[in-house]
Design a protein around this motif. Structure first.
Motif, PDB file in Angstrom:
ATOM      1  N   TYR A   7       7.826 132.275 -23.523  1.00 64.05           N
ATOM      2  CA  TYR A   7       8.375 132.118 -24.870  1.00 64.05           C
ATOM      3  C   TYR A   7       9.407 130.997 -24.849  1.00 64.05           C
ATOM      4  O   TYR A   7      10.370 131.031 -24.081  1.00 64.05           O
ATOM      5  CB  TYR A   7       9.003 133.421 -25.341  1.00 64.05           C
ATOM      6  CG  TYR A   7       8.005 134.539 -25.555  1.00 64.05           C
ATOM      7  CD1 TYR A   7       7.438 134.759 -26.809  1.00 64.05           C
ATOM      8  CD2 TYR A   7       7.618 135.361 -24.499  1.00 64.05           C
ATOM      9  CE1 TYR A   7       6.519 135.780 -27.010  1.00 64.05           C
ATOM     10  CE2 TYR A   7       6.690 136.382 -24.691  1.00 64.05           C
ATOM     11  CZ  TYR A   7       6.145 136.577 -25.945  1.00 64.05           C
ATOM     12  OH  TYR A   7       5.225 137.594 -26.138  1.00 64.05           O
ATOM     13  N   GLN A   8       9.204 129.994 -25.700  1.00 66.54           N
ATOM     14  CA  GLN A   8      10.100 128.843 -25.758  1.00 66.54           C
ATOM     15  C   GLN A   8      10.947 128.912 -27.024  1.00 66.54           C
ATOM     16  O   GLN A   8      10.446 129.220 -28.114  1.00 66.54           O
ATOM     17  CB  GLN A   8       9.296 127.541 -25.734  1.00 66.54           C
ATOM     18  CG  GLN A   8       8.498 127.365 -24.440  1.00 66.54           C
ATOM     19  CD  GLN A   8       7.708 126.072 -24.426  1.00 66.54           C
ATOM     20  OE1 GLN A   8       6.949 125.781 -25.349  1.00 66.54           O
ATOM     21  NE2 GLN A   8       7.873 125.279 -23.372  1.00 66.54           N
ATOM     22  N   CYS A   9      12.230 128.615 -26.879  1.00 67.27           N
ATOM     23  CA  CYS A   9      13.150 128.800 -27.996  1.00 67.27           C
ATOM     24  C   CYS A   9      14.185 127.682 -28.072  1.00 67.27           C
ATOM     25  O   CYS A   9      14.294 126.848 -27.169  1.00 67.27           O
ATOM     26  CB  CYS A   9      13.860 130.149 -27.853  1.00 67.27           C
ATOM     27  SG  CYS A   9      14.764 130.317 -26.294  1.00 67.27           S
ATOM     28  N   GLU A  10      14.949 127.693 -29.128  1.00 68.02           N
ATOM     29  CA  GLU A  10      16.023 126.720 -29.336  1.00 68.02           C
ATOM     30  C   GLU A  10      17.174 126.999 -28.373  1.00 68.02           C
ATOM     31  O   GLU A  10      17.419 128.135 -27.976  1.00 68.02           O
ATOM     32  CB  GLU A  10      16.521 126.822 -30.781  1.00 68.02           C
ATOM     33  CG  GLU A  10      17.659 125.890 -31.139  1.00 68.02           C
ATOM     34  CD  GLU A  10      18.177 126.148 -32.548  1.00 68.02           C
ATOM     35  OE1 GLU A  10      17.642 125.541 -33.493  1.00 68.02           O
ATOM     36  OE2 GLU A  10      19.114 126.966 -32.699  1.00 68.02           O
ATOM     37  N   ASP A  11      17.890 125.946 -28.028  1.00 66.89           N
ATOM     38  CA  ASP A  11      19.035 126.072 -27.131  1.00 66.89           C
ATOM     39  C   ASP A  11      20.273 126.526 -27.916  1.00 66.89           C
ATOM     40  O   ASP A  11      21.169 125.743 -28.232  1.00 66.89           O
ATOM     41  CB  ASP A  11      19.317 124.737 -26.438  1.00 66.89           C
ATOM     42  CG  ASP A  11      20.419 124.862 -25.393  1.00 66.89           C
ATOM     43  OD1 ASP A  11      20.851 125.996 -25.099  1.00 66.89           O
ATOM     44  OD2 ASP A  11      20.848 123.813 -24.860  1.00 66.89           O
ATOM     45  N   SER A  12      20.305 127.794 -28.255  1.00 66.43           N
ATOM     46  CA  SER A  12      21.435 128.380 -28.967  1.00 66.43           C
ATOM     47  C   SER A  12      21.403 129.890 -28.769  1.00 66.43           C
ATOM     48  O   SER A  12      20.385 130.444 -28.330  1.00 66.43           O
ATOM     49  CB  SER A  12      21.364 128.061 -30.468  1.00 66.43           C
ATOM     50  OG  SER A  12      20.249 128.705 -31.058  1.00 66.43           O
ATOM     51  N   LEU A  13      22.493 130.539 -29.090  1.00 67.34           N
ATOM     52  CA  LEU A  13      22.549 131.995 -28.964  1.00 67.34           C
ATOM     53  C   LEU A  13      21.507 132.643 -29.874  1.00 67.34           C
ATOM     54  O   LEU A  13      20.771 133.544 -29.457  1.00 67.34           O
ATOM     55  CB  LEU A  13      23.951 132.500 -29.325  1.00 67.34           C
ATOM     56  CG  LEU A  13      24.201 133.994 -29.109  1.00 67.34           C
ATOM     57  CD1 LEU A  13      24.181 134.339 -27.632  1.00 67.34           C
ATOM     58  CD2 LEU A  13      25.545 134.400 -29.729  1.00 67.34           C
ATOM     59  N   GLU A  14      21.418 132.154 -31.092  1.00 71.48           N
ATOM     60  CA  GLU A  14      20.445 132.696 -32.040  1.00 71.48           C
ATOM     61  C   GLU A  14      19.023 132.442 -31.566  1.00 71.48           C
ATOM     62  O   GLU A  14      18.148 133.316 -31.682  1.00 71.48           O
ATOM     63  CB  GLU A  14      20.656 132.072 -33.424  1.00 71.48           C
ATOM     64  CG  GLU A  14      19.766 132.650 -34.509  1.00 71.48           C
ATOM     65  CD  GLU A  14      20.053 132.062 -35.877  1.00 71.48           C
ATOM     66  OE1 GLU A  14      19.230 131.272 -36.377  1.00 71.48           O
ATOM     67  OE2 GLU A  14      21.121 132.391 -36.436  1.00 71.48           O
ATOM     68  N   GLY A  15      18.776 131.266 -31.016  1.00 71.36           N
ATOM     69  CA  GLY A  15      17.439 130.935 -30.546  1.00 71.36           C
ATOM     70  C   GLY A  15      17.003 131.806 -29.385  1.00 71.36           C
ATOM     71  O   GLY A  15      15.889 132.341 -29.368  1.00 71.36           O
ATOM     72  N   ILE A  16      17.876 131.963 -28.396  1.00 68.43           N
ATOM     73  CA  ILE A  16      17.533 132.769 -27.215  1.00 68.43           C
ATOM     74  C   ILE A  16      17.401 134.241 -27.585  1.00 68.43           C
ATOM     75  O   ILE A  16      16.468 134.923 -27.143  1.00 68.43           O
ATOM     76  CB  ILE A  16      18.580 132.563 -26.109  1.00 68.43           C
ATOM     77  CG1 ILE A  16      18.484 131.128 -25.574  1.00 68.43           C
ATOM     78  CG2 ILE A  16      18.381 133.571 -24.973  1.00 68.43           C
ATOM     79  CD1 ILE A  16      19.529 130.769 -24.548  1.00 68.43           C
TER      80      ILE A  16
END
Length: 278
Positions: A7-16
């Motif tokens: 799973y790939q996500c944005e580099d942020s607390l919300e993203g992770i």
């Protein structure tokens, strides 16, 4: 044998946290799941027998994960995860996911499982970010702009801006100041006798902020003159100085600006002088 799901996500607390929620809800099996931050994965090195899934930010799901960490593990564990998110380590998203898997199983006692590799990584990232932030509280250099605002630029390896700003807000409570993270295009802005805020910076705003004013130049020359006047040439020790102030931190430190020795050292650093790293 199941193929891996990454799973790939944005580099942020919300993203992770959004990726943690989706990965957990998939019930695919924790051992078959990995998380990656988009932009940090190794380019052109896709893993065989793996399915890649891009996760979009979902504030509601991220909030559920945050609340679950606080309730089912501990507030301290939540703070550790938040600090790990601020690191520039590409392992962080995956380490956070598997740390939480263990945390939801063992509760607050997960922090005692120091032999677990994922728990080790979370502790390692916390120290890494904490040390970086601590050094920047001493290495930030402010310049007074024409309008009286104190302005500082930094380019930290880790996203420590929000960690260091309270330090300066406490000591410069009556000043208007801004600290700009040039690399990430974010800034904290503090108003005199008021709270500080975090804001994103546009390319146009960044160009304006990076322009050098006449007052700034005078300030930097004055500081450099002072720095040189108190230094005794016979007692100079460049090696010791580098050990205390690594090259990475010197870019915006006025006492090192226009230092030819610094420039040549920086060049040598690119050729592999890893002993200059803190």
């Amino acid at each position: 044998m199941k193929e891996k799901r990454i799973y790939q996500c944005e580099d942020s607390l919300e993203g992770i946290f959004s990726a943690v929620y989706i990965a957990w809800a998939s019930r695919y099996g924790h051992d078959n799941i990995e998380l990656e931050v988009l932009g940090m994965e190794e380019e052109y090195n896709l893993k065989l027998f793996s399915e890649y899934i891009i996760v979009k930010n979902n504030p509601e799901n991220a909030s559920k994960v945050a609340n679950s960490i606080k309730k089912k593990i501990s507030h301290h564990a939540y703070q550790m995860v938040v600090r790990a998110v601020l690191s520039n380590d590409k392992r962080k998203a995956n380490a956070i996911y598997h740390f939480l898997v263990r945390g939801f199983a063992f509760g607050s006692k997960v922090e005692d499982h120091l032999s677990d590799p994922y728990v080790q990584i979370i502790f390692e990232l916390n120290r890494y970010v904490g040390n970086d932030a601590h050094l920047y509280t001493g290495f930030v250099r402010f310049t007074e702009l024409d309008n009286g605002i104190l302005f500082a630029k930094i380019e930290p390896k880790n996203n420590v801006l929000e960690i260091i700003t309270p330090h300066f807000a406490d000591r410069l409570s009556q000043e208007n100041f801004m600290i700009l993270d040039v690399k990430r295009k974010i800034a904290t802005v503090h108003k005199s006798n008021s709270a500080w805020i975090l804001t994103t910076i546009s390319e146009e705003e960044l160009a304006t902020l990076l322009s050098v004013t006449e007052k700034k130049e005078r300030y930097e020359r004055l500081w450099k003159t002072f720095f040189e006047s108190i230094a005794i040439k016979e007692r100079e020790n460049k090696t010791c100085q580098r050990n205390h102030v690594a090259m990475h931190y010197r870019k915006y430190m006025t006492e090192f600006m226009d230092d030819s020795e610094h420039k040549s050292d920086a060049l040598r650093g690119k050729l592999g002088r890893n002993q200059e790293e803190v």
